[in-house]
Design a protein around this motif. Structure first.
Motif, short mmCIF file in Angstrom:
data_model
loop_
_atom_site.label_atom_id
_atom_site.label_comp_id
_atom_site.label_asym_id
_atom_site.label_seq_id
_atom_site.Cartn_x
_atom_site.Cartn_y
_atom_site.Cartn_z
N GLU A 110 0.83 -1.20 0.00
CA GLU A 110 0.00 0.00 0.00
C GLU A 110 0.86 1.26 0.00
OE1 GLU A 110 -2.79 -0.22 3.23
OE2 GLU A 110 -3.64 -2.08 2.50
N CYS A 111 0.31 2.31 -0.56
CA CYS A 111 0.99 3.60 -0.59
C CYS A 111 0.88 4.30 0.77
CB CYS A 111 0.40 4.48 -1.70
SG CYS A 111 -1.24 5.15 -1.30
N ALA A 112 1.37 5.53 0.85
CA ALA A 112 1.33 6.28 2.11
C ALA A 112 -0.06 6.80 2.45
CB ALA A 112 2.32 7.44 2.04
N SER A 113 -0.96 6.86 1.48
CA SER A 113 -2.33 7.35 1.70
C SER A 113 -3.35 6.35 1.18
CB SER A 113 -2.52 8.70 1.00
OG SER A 113 -1.57 9.63 1.42
N PRO A 114 -3.36 5.11 1.69
CA PRO A 114 -4.20 4.08 1.12
C PRO A 114 -5.70 4.35 1.18
CG PRO A 114 -3.26 3.32 3.18
CD PRO A 114 -2.63 4.64 2.86
N ALA A 115 -6.16 4.99 2.22
CA ALA A 115 -7.60 5.27 2.32
C ALA A 115 -8.02 6.29 1.26
CB ALA A 115 -7.95 5.76 3.71
N ARG A 116 -7.14 7.18 0.89
CA ARG A 116 -7.47 8.20 -0.10
C ARG A 116 -7.49 7.64 -1.52
NH1 ARG A 116 -3.74 13.03 0.10
NH2 ARG A 116 -2.56 11.81 -1.37
N CYS A 117 -6.49 6.81 -1.85
CA CYS A 117 -6.43 6.30 -3.22
C CYS A 117 -7.20 5.00 -3.40
CB CYS A 117 -4.98 6.12 -3.67
SG CYS A 117 -4.21 4.62 -3.07
N CYS A 166 -6.05 1.90 -2.45
CA CYS A 166 -5.23 0.68 -2.56
C CYS A 166 -5.41 -0.22 -1.35
CB CYS A 166 -3.77 1.01 -2.81
SG CYS A 166 -2.90 1.84 -1.47
N ASN A 167 -5.94 0.29 -0.25
CA ASN A 167 -6.21 -0.53 0.92
C ASN A 167 -7.41 -1.45 0.73
OD1 ASN A 167 -7.97 1.71 0.98
ND2 ASN A 167 -8.31 1.43 3.16
#
Length: 137
Positions: free
Chosen positions: A33-40, A42-43
């Protein structure tokens, strides 16, 4: 063999749903996951092993024509194609593939065949309305 495949079933029932894979494509619950998973989002996604795209709904299915060795080859090819092995030694390659296979097996063991699942981070849960919300890690 029990595996996870991309499905459009129950798509749109959760805010942020997306389906960028091919229906029926093999997927994995293992994600970087990236640093902002809830925003993009990917979570929430299950990466497709052929398309390298993701979907927020996967289904537990039995594909008797796929062996564990074939699934291993598909996972290894996907990781290699996506660059995960570029700096990894042979032992690391095996560990990464084994981790994917173990996680796929754990999710499939936790839910009946036909269950549509979603994920939030490392948690995988049933999205099928008629099945209990058992959770797998």
């Amino acid at each position: 063999m029990l595996v996870l495949v991309a499905t459009n079933e129950l798509q749109g029932t959760v805010d942020g749903d997306y389906a960028c894979t091919v229906e029926g494509e093999l997927v994995t619950p293992v994600v970087a996951e990236c640093a902002s998973p809830a925003r993009c989002g990917c979570n929430m996604g299950f990466p497709g092993l052929a398309s390298s795209r993701a979907v927020t709904t996967a289904q537990v299915v039995n594909l008797p024509h796929i062996s564990e060795e074939q699934l291993r080859e598909v996972v290894e090819d996907s990781l290699d194609r996506d660059g995960w092995f570029d700096l990894a030694g042979e032992a690391c390659r095996r560990e990464l593939v084994d981790e994917h296979l173990e996680c796929i097996a754990a999710v499939c063991a936790a839910f009946p065949i036909g269950t549509v699942v979603g994920r939030n981070g490392t948690e995988v849960f049933s999205r099928s309305p008629d099945l209990p919300d058992r959770r797998a890690a």
